[in-house]
Design an enzyme around this catalytic site. Structure first.
Site, PDB file in Angstrom:
ATOM      1  N   ASP A  46       0.837  -1.200   0.000  1.00 48.75           N
ATOM      2  CA  ASP A  46       0.000   0.000   0.000  1.00 48.75           C
ATOM      3  C   ASP A  46       0.869   1.247   0.000  1.00 48.75           C
ATOM      4  O   ASP A  46       2.003   1.228   0.506  1.00 48.75           O
ATOM      5  CB  ASP A  46      -0.896   0.029   1.244  1.00 48.75           C
ATOM      6  CG  ASP A  46      -1.900  -1.111   1.265  1.00 48.75           C
ATOM      7  OD1 ASP A  46      -2.290  -1.567   0.176  1.00 48.75           O
ATOM      8  OD2 ASP A  46      -2.299  -1.523   2.368  1.00 48.75           O
ATOM      9  N   TYR A  74       5.695  -8.232   9.017  1.00 53.52           N
ATOM     10  CA  TYR A  74       5.384  -6.800   9.104  1.00 53.52           C
ATOM     11  C   TYR A  74       5.541  -6.317  10.538  1.00 53.52           C
ATOM     12  O   TYR A  74       5.404  -7.086  11.486  1.00 53.52           O
ATOM     13  CB  TYR A  74       3.930  -6.530   8.697  1.00 53.52           C
ATOM     14  CG  TYR A  74       3.548  -6.912   7.292  1.00 53.52           C
ATOM     15  CD1 TYR A  74       3.586  -5.978   6.262  1.00 53.52           C
ATOM     16  CD2 TYR A  74       3.123  -8.206   6.996  1.00 53.52           C
ATOM     17  CE1 TYR A  74       3.216  -6.332   4.966  1.00 53.52           C
ATOM     18  CE2 TYR A  74       2.759  -8.569   5.704  1.00 53.52           C
ATOM     19  CZ  TYR A  74       2.803  -7.624   4.698  1.00 53.52           C
ATOM     20  OH  TYR A  74       2.440  -7.979   3.424  1.00 53.52           O
ATOM     21  N   ASP A  88      -6.843   2.205   6.949  1.00 58.98           N
ATOM     22  CA  ASP A  88      -5.541   2.742   7.342  1.00 58.98           C
ATOM     23  C   ASP A  88      -5.608   4.264   7.434  1.00 58.98           C
ATOM     24  O   ASP A  88      -6.645   4.874   7.144  1.00 58.98           O
ATOM     25  CB  ASP A  88      -4.426   2.284   6.393  1.00 58.98           C
ATOM     26  CG  ASP A  88      -4.568   2.814   4.971  1.00 58.98           C
ATOM     27  OD1 ASP A  88      -5.293   3.805   4.755  1.00 58.98           O
ATOM     28  OD2 ASP A  88      -3.945   2.239   4.061  1.00 58.98           O
TER      29      ASP A  88
END
Length: 339
Positions: A46, A74, A88
């Site tokens: 992203d 992550y 997000d």
């Protein structure tokens, strides 16, 4: 004559993608750096996210089919108290809510995060690159048309709470968590669902990918560094592929480049001694050993000649031979010992 925008380069690099750029932005930058149009990444990040983004250049882009399915790691900041339309911090806030006190309890938070380990069904974010009927969910969402996505099987292999923030009210409540997950797992969905389970909205505040399969951050370069060192940033594709391999000589290499089948009995199958980047800074033979395990049906084997991967073959158990799956006439560079 080479087509416009093509070169004789064939390699793989790992970029430390900065936050704010799309994965396609990185691809375009790499195209300019190498003067090669055939460039592709092997796993979208992203725009908000940073970290490991493997990129293939030239004929090496044909490796992408074999570089999917790897687990990924992550570090994420899960922010509590607000939900966004993208799950997000890049999205618009669509809901707010009170944050329960137990979010700030270290024992509760540690136990909750540990409980996320295991297999489950996950509904991807509305803003995702998943295609339904040939249309990307994110593109349709931007047009105001929400695609009905289907929950998918995912697995969280590890989950570790790194820290709790915001208890003093000076910043938004958040957990920093390290995850290792299966391919296809959305960290944004993990954050969203964690908030739902705790009875409050949540979203990803920051996200950094620290590993894709065997490729870790230590092996990544910034776009600025890539521009400076060029070919010296090449990675060994064998590490990224994670498959066994065999070295071939001149005569066999010529047959392989013509796509001929290869008798398995004449090959010595090798494997890596270890998989960490520190131990494998160059594509030398020090970390290689002869494999003791027999070939398995349809197993992918890389063939190496002159320190380049020249083909990927699959084992035909019935005929006891290797059959071509992907041939690279100029080979894929295996990296440089001066990295």
């Amino acid at each position: 004559m080479a087509k416009r925008g093509t070169t004789d380069l064939s390699l793989m690099v790992a970029v430390d993608k900065p936050s704010g750029l799309t994965s396609h932005d990185v691809v375009n930058r790499v195209r300019r750096i190498f003067g090669e149009h055939r460039v592709g990444h092997t796993g979208t990040l992203d725009p908000l996210a940073s970290g490991v983004l493997p990129v293939c250049i030239g004929p090496a882009t044909r490796l992408d089919h074999y570089l999917v399915g790897h687990e990924k790691s992550y570090v994420v900041s899960i922010v509590f108290g607000a939900a966004t339309d993208t799950d997000d911090a890049a999205g618009e806030v669509i809901r707010t809510g009170e944050v329960p006190e137990e979010v700030f309890d270290p024992f509760f938070a540690t136990t909750f995060v540990a409980s996320l380990v295991g297999k489950s069904k996950q509904l991807p974010p509305v803003y995702s690159a998943i295609k339904v009927g040939g249309k990307k969910a994110c593109d349709e969402a931007r047009r105001g048309r929400i695609i009905d996505l289907t929950p998918r099987d995912i697995e969280v292999f590890t989950a570790e709470l790194l820290g709790i923030w915001g208890a003093d009210g000076t910043e938004a409540p958040r957990w920093d968590v390290a995850f290792t997950v299966s391919a296809g797992t959305y960290i944004r969905s993990l954050a969203r669902d964690a908030g739902n389970a705790l009875g409050c909205p949540a979203h990803v505040g920051a996200l950094r990918r620290t590993a894709v399969g065997a490729i870790v951050l230590d092996e990544c370069v910034s776009l600025e560094t890539l521009e400076d060192i060029g070919l010296r940033a090449a990675l060994d594709p064998l590490r990224a592929l994670g498959c066994r391999f065999a070295y071939v000589g001149d005569e066999l290499a010529a047959k392989v480049r013509n796509g001929n089948a290869v008798a398995a009995a004449g090959l010595t199958i090798c494997e890596r001694r270890c998989a960490d980047a520190v131990s494998e800074l160059c594509a030398c033979t020090a970390g290689v050993r002869e494999s003791c395990e027999p070939l398995t049906r349809d197993e992918t084997i890389a063939l190496v000649y002159d320190n380049r991967v020249i083909a990927l073959y699959a084992y035909d158990a019935d005929r006891r031979r290797l059959a071509p799956r992907c041939v690279f006439p100029i080979g894929v560079i295996r990296g440089h010992s001066d990295l």
